[in-house]
Every structure is written in C-alpha cells, then in structure tokens.
Design a protein around this motif. Sequence first.
Motif, mmCIF file in Angstrom:
data_model
loop_
_atom_site.group_PDB
_atom_site.id
_atom_site.type_symbol
_atom_site.label_atom_id
_atom_site.label_comp_id
_atom_site.label_asym_id
_atom_site.label_seq_id
_atom_site.Cartn_x
_atom_site.Cartn_y
_atom_site.Cartn_z
ATOM 1 N N UNK A 35 -31.710 -24.865 8.333
ATOM 2 C CA UNK A 35 -32.102 -23.676 9.084
ATOM 3 C C UNK A 35 -32.229 -24.026 10.562
ATOM 4 N N UNK A 36 -31.927 -23.071 11.425
ATOM 5 C CA UNK A 36 -32.052 -23.334 12.863
ATOM 6 C C UNK A 36 -32.375 -22.059 13.619
ATOM 7 N N UNK A 37 -33.033 -22.243 14.749
ATOM 8 C CA UNK A 37 -33.214 -21.189 15.746
ATOM 9 C C UNK A 37 -32.608 -21.708 17.045
ATOM 10 N N UNK A 38 -31.672 -20.959 17.604
ATOM 11 C CA UNK A 38 -31.087 -21.272 18.906
ATOM 12 C C UNK A 38 -31.528 -20.172 19.858
ATOM 13 N N UNK A 39 -32.081 -20.545 20.985
ATOM 14 C CA UNK A 39 -32.678 -19.553 21.885
ATOM 15 C C UNK A 39 -32.267 -19.806 23.320
ATOM 16 N N UNK A 40 -32.343 -18.748 24.124
ATOM 17 C CA UNK A 40 -32.013 -18.848 25.539
ATOM 18 C C UNK A 40 -32.880 -17.893 26.338
ATOM 19 N N UNK A 54 -28.589 -19.625 10.845
ATOM 20 C CA UNK A 54 -28.952 -19.834 12.247
ATOM 21 C C UNK A 54 -29.401 -18.500 12.846
ATOM 22 N N UNK A 55 -30.606 -18.481 13.388
ATOM 23 C CA UNK A 55 -31.111 -17.337 14.145
ATOM 24 C C UNK A 55 -30.860 -17.581 15.626
ATOM 25 N N UNK A 56 -30.661 -16.514 16.377
ATOM 26 C CA UNK A 56 -30.561 -16.603 17.834
ATOM 27 C C UNK A 56 -31.602 -15.696 18.461
ATOM 28 N N UNK A 97 -25.454 -17.194 17.712
ATOM 29 C CA UNK A 97 -25.849 -17.701 16.394
ATOM 30 C C UNK A 97 -24.642 -18.227 15.634
ATOM 31 N N UNK A 98 -23.513 -17.537 15.745
ATOM 32 C CA UNK A 98 -22.327 -17.954 15.011
ATOM 33 C C UNK A 98 -21.743 -19.258 15.507
#
Length: 406
Positions: A284-289, A325-327, A302-303
């Motif tokens: 699982x992951x969270x990618x943020x900006x 993956x969440x963004x 996310x993709x």
Amino acid sequence: MTEEPRKPADLSVAQRASPTSSGPLDAPADATGPLDAPADATGPLDALTDVTGLRVGHARVAGAGALSGTTVVLAPEGGAIAAVDVRGGGPGTRETDALDPRNLVQRVDAVVLTGGSAYGLDSASGVMAWLEEQGRGVRVGPDPAQVVPVVPAACIFDLGRGGDWRARPDASTGRAAVEDAAGTEPGAPVVEGGVGAGTGAVAGQLKGGVGTASVRLASGITVGALVVVNAAGSVVDPRTGVLYGEYGAAEPPVYPAPEVHREAQQRLAEAREANTRPPLNTTLAVVATDADLTRAQAQKLAGTAHDGLARAVRPVHLLTDGDTVFALATGARPLDPRNPIALNDLLTAGADALTRAIVKAVRAAQSVNGRPGGGSYPSYSDLYGARGRPSRPSPHSHPDPDSPAG
C-alpha cells in the motif's frame, strides 16, 4: 576543442537528486521556477510530511500474539484532493469508489492503511468518529456538526503473523493512529520500519514495514511517498543480494560479498520452509504533493506511482496482492499554466519517491524471530549488515519491541 558530453535526457529524479543540493526550500508559490533553478533534491525530512500540512500517525494492536497495526495519513484542515489506483488481484479497500473523478466527493480528510486484512478496515470507523468530533467531513445538513467524513482505506494481509489469528486492528486502533497523527507538529519526521500498518508486514520472506521518501522539484513543488511493504514478490535480487530499488539510484549499489549473500540465501530458504502460511500480501502507498492538481491529474499520479513499485518489487500486482496507491494533492502550489506537460515532472518524482520509500522500509525493518504459530521473518539488515547505501539514514526507524533486536 572537444565538446563536453551532454547528460542523458531521460535521467530519473533519483538519478538527478543530490542530498547536498540546495533546493528552493523557500521558493515562492510559483511553479514556473527560474531558468537556473537547482536540480531536484530530497525534501528536508525525506518523508511524506515534507508535503506541508500532511501528518502521519501509527498505532499497534496490543497483545503478545499480535503483530499488526494501522497507519493514518491526516490531511490539513479542508482536506486534500484524492485519487486511487488499485492494481493488485486481491484488494481489500473501503470508500475507493468515492475517489473516482466522475463522482461527487472532491476532498478527503484522511487515508487509512491498515493490517488485519478485510477485518482491519474497521479501523477506518475510528478515524471517522474522530473526524466527526472535529467537525471535519462532507457537510450534509444545516448544522455544521452534521458531517460525513469520507475516509478511504486499504488493508494488507498479516493475519496470524504474531501467532493470534484474531489479533487485528479495529476502530480503537484507527482512532489511536489518527490521534497520534494529530498530536504531531506539521513537518514532523515519520517513524519507519515495523510500526503501524507495517508491524506485521513481510516482503517475500524478509520483514517488511513502513518507509517514506520525498523529492523537492526545481520548481519548488514537493512530492512525497509513504509505503507499507508487504509484497508476495521479492525486494532482493537473488543473483546479487542488492535491493531491486537501489538499481538506477543516484549512486551505484554496493554488492554484498558472495559469502554473505550465500549465507543470506540459505537463511531465507530455511525461513521459507518453516513458514507455512500462504503468501497473501499487498503493498500500500500514499503519494502526495503540494501542487494544485485536478482529480484527474491526481488519478494519473496514483497510476504512474505504481511504476516505482514495479522497480522495487518483483513480481507485483499478483492475484495474491492487493497493491493500492492513493494520491493526495494539497493545492498549495500551482503548476505552470504555460506548460501543458508540467505534470510530467510530478509523475516522475512520484514513482521515484515510491521506489526509495520501499528501499527505506526494508532497510528500517527489524527481524521477527520465533513467534509461536506466527513464523520467523529475518530483516535485510540482519542478513546483509549495514551494506549498500540507503537513500538517507533513517534515524526515525522503529524496531519491533518483541524482537531480539528491539
């Protein structure tokens, strides 16, 4: 006079990053950046919390037979634009349909990553209850207290790894994790290793865990990643002992000595033979900006972040994985409106940050040895020692208090 060779045009952010680069830490909220802007670098903490406003909290299931927990990413007041990309064949998720760009919900206040398989998704209820008490959520009535928090969540499979099949996160675990996040200062370091949702995580036969990393772009925009590494695939090249995620990084990987690698492979084979549980996993992951993204742009972020997962874990997206993956986008910095492909830099950075976060998670993990009915999972550091070069030292790693190393 000989012309100086040009640098390759397709270098990744990780290849261009330099820990000593003086990135534009105080750059204005103009994403264009000067022509002579410095190269991309890691953020000050090399963590998801380098994205201003985001906070991270962990909670662990109590008990001698427990090896599970929950991690919460708490958005700033007002929430964050959110999206999700699910590619594993066995996902366990909650409220992910709400993040479809075609649907009503625009922002979320928290994302939950949890152990406990589908049972552990109940931890999101505790996060919802806490958010409701704060008056945070989608307002659905005339009273400001009448809100419905939208809390997307995803789970990993770690059932029974501590020995007790019924030891898994519930609403109280989720509440403890969000309170832990709320109790941190903005920009606080993130604890890594066997903590929160990574408490019972396993990467192949290695102990997995939580890792985080960030990239500060030359424009001043920050992209960060937080991951729970719990993969059915391997994170280690069986030919060399090098972590897959370290290939193509800023510096060449340091190869373990052949005798060290042989011994490590033998220990992994013994652990594999002793552990009879099926390889039901999920990363699982969270990618943020802090960039101002539309929901469709967040969906793209996310993709493409899954590319970073595929570099560090082989194979990925199996039927026994639920890779998700969440963004998140907080919207503090605009993209350059004159550049129609300005998003590309963020997409590259998201994948690169996720790869490094996986490396850091595996390096921060501590071995779990001889749990009755739960199995043994050696850590990469115990097998190979302090070899190779982690992306950055991880002073915030959290050892398993029940392991000999802890």
